[in-house]
Design a protein around this motif. Sequence first.
Motif, PDB file in Angstrom:
ATOM      1  N   MET A  68      13.192 -37.044 -31.667  1.00 14.52           N
ATOM      2  CA  MET A  68      13.194 -35.601 -31.940  1.00 14.52           C
ATOM      3  C   MET A  68      12.983 -35.343 -33.439  1.00 14.52           C
ATOM      4  O   MET A  68      13.159 -36.220 -34.274  1.00 14.52           O
ATOM      5  N   TYR A  69      12.593 -34.111 -33.751  1.00 15.07           N
ATOM      6  CA  TYR A  69      12.538 -33.605 -35.128  1.00 15.07           C
ATOM      7  C   TYR A  69      11.695 -34.517 -36.009  1.00 15.07           C
ATOM      8  O   TYR A  69      12.175 -35.153 -36.954  1.00 15.07           O
ATOM      9  N   ASN A  70      10.415 -34.556 -35.675  1.00 17.28           N
ATOM     10  CA  ASN A  70       9.510 -35.509 -36.314  1.00 17.28           C
ATOM     11  C   ASN A  70       8.744 -34.947 -37.503  1.00 17.28           C
ATOM     12  O   ASN A  70       8.122 -35.713 -38.247  1.00 17.28           O
ATOM     13  N   PHE A  71       8.734 -33.630 -37.701  1.00 17.43           N
ATOM     14  CA  PHE A  71       7.973 -33.028 -38.803  1.00 17.43           C
ATOM     15  C   PHE A  71       8.791 -33.097 -40.085  1.00 17.43           C
ATOM     16  O   PHE A  71       9.986 -32.800 -40.106  1.00 17.43           O
ATOM     17  N   ASP A  72       8.127 -33.452 -41.177  1.00 15.56           N
ATOM     18  CA  ASP A  72       8.821 -33.507 -42.468  1.00 15.56           C
ATOM     19  C   ASP A  72       9.172 -32.112 -42.968  1.00 15.56           C
ATOM     20  O   ASP A  72      10.234 -31.908 -43.566  1.00 15.56           O
ATOM     21  N   ASN A  73       8.255 -31.164 -42.749  1.00 17.65           N
ATOM     22  CA  ASN A  73       8.481 -29.801 -43.238  1.00 17.65           C
ATOM     23  C   ASN A  73       8.094 -28.793 -42.167  1.00 17.65           C
ATOM     24  O   ASN A  73       7.100 -28.975 -41.456  1.00 17.65           O
ATOM     25  N   ILE A  74       8.883 -27.748 -42.068  1.00 19.51           N
ATOM     26  CA  ILE A  74       8.607 -26.635 -41.156  1.00 19.51           C
ATOM     27  C   ILE A  74       8.670 -25.349 -41.976  1.00 19.51           C
ATOM     28  O   ILE A  74       9.722 -25.016 -42.525  1.00 19.51           O
TER      29      ILE A  74
END
Length: 604
Positions: A248-254
């Motif tokens: 889960m939660y694989n993006f570095d930035n959102i």
Amino acid sequence: MHVFIKLFLTACVAITTVTALASEVITSHGIAMHGDMKYPSDYTHFEYTNPDAPKGGSVVLAAYGTFDSFNPDVIKGDPAAYMELTYDTLMVQAMDEPFTVYGHVAEKVEYPEDRSWIIFHINPKAKFHDGQPITAEDVVFTFKRLMEDGQPFYRAYYADVVNVEALDSQRVKFTARDDKNRELPLVLGQLKVLPKHYWEPRDFSQASLDIPLGSGPYRIKSFDTGKSIELERVKDYWAADLPSHRGMYNFDNIKVEYYRDQTVMLEAFKGGRYDYREEKQSKRWATEYEGPKFASGDIIKLEVTHQNPTGMQAFVMNTRRDLFKDARVREALDLAFDFEWTNKQLFYGAYNRTESYFSNSDLASTGLPSEGELKLLEPFRDDLPAEVFTKPYVSPKTNGSGNNRKNIRAAINLLKEAGWRFEGTDLVNAETGKPFQFEILLYSKDFERIVLPYVKNLKKLGIEANARIVDSTNYIRIVRDFEYDMIIGGFGQSNSPGNEQRDYWFSKFADHKGSRNYIGVQDPVVDVLIDAIIRSQTRADLIAACRALDRVLLWNHYVVPQWHINKHRIAYWDKFEHPEITPIYGDVGFFSWWLTPVKTSGQQ
């Protein structure tokens, strides 16, 4: 209980170390509302995630409206989107089971078979973003602060907790009022944990743009008040390798960009300003998701079927207003809504009419009451509409031509019975002479096209209804204070309804500003049925109680039901990959997706 555990062990269904001694205490890595847990104690990840998903990259999302607070737990302010990503919860709900939670901040739990208390064992690795450990004292502090200063929802959700105490630094115990609330341990597992050392010197009851100290997979990196917020993945996130979060939660930035106009928002998406959106409006989905980028496959348009109960979306009448206190009046307003015409002309036939507060689930009432339902309803026969016992609820129907004369005539008769008469073309109260006038409050122009035909039909009844659009901040304030006549509202449901039903319908919360009892329901029979739902010991008990409540709410005509669909309508730029399995409950699982390096390297 011994037989129950013996069967579990025989079937090799591991629920961690299950201990049934003389005290009948279960020690487990999770809790299921009814039946067995899907995942054993040695599970490595949820099936709808990819444990090998690569981390990295940035995504841009969009939100509608504005924000002026990072505290979503109080009634003040307009909270920023995605704040839930900054805090961890005691346990995590699996999105491929009706209602089961697994250890997270709490690595395991202890509870008796009757679930009259529960002890959460805090994972020694759990920590806040400043490196300080999460302790039992933080959990106690969180619970007390939410109950004292938080949204009314918390006081409804956790009403059956009579005591919370830290047994030591790693164990916190919650004690229930009695042994009847089987769901309570699970919903306590949903509790996020606030840092006592951060919040103790601060006023938690106020809206604030101070960046809070969290513990979750993301922290706030920067923001532009009301316009955008940027979250960054916590590199040393303590729970990254737990099975409850692996993959889960694989993006570095959102980055989340805010828009105040839905048309501009969609055009920004098509122009590549943000990466992913879920469409709620059928007309836009049918007519505006087209063009070269869709044809080339640069933008992917997809419908994903789900098994979520779709609840009730409706024109919601505020029964605190004298105008809506009579059920005959409310039924007349339902008769004036022409769903069939609306669905054909405005929605391209995309929707089904909602005829239950638990639509798209086995909790929805059908036919006549079952034996289990009658057992609950019969003691109150004299206090309920006769139709609860004699008729299945069916929404008014038309032929879709736009000429709903038959329903209009029936509505006029009901209004006359309720003490209204015509003065020329205007409907007035027979006693006071006051005209029948009210306002439908909106926060988005999108709903105008739906409301205006309804207003036109109401005019045929002599009723003067007006739609008023306000900005999202004022809308939130007005709704929180119950200062409206009618709104378009929703009552979302899960596969395992329980304590949240108090916030929706319980008499105590009808005048509690900030609650979700938007209707203003104050009915002792409803209160009893809510209690029956919460105290259900089996799935069969729960179904009977939900269906009984459903009938009572429907036949009181509190709302004008609208529509539902059992699909997620999503569109995204072709820069993502996602697990092969999509969760059947909840959303589409966007935060289990990851960016494809080859595709993102040269895009935008």
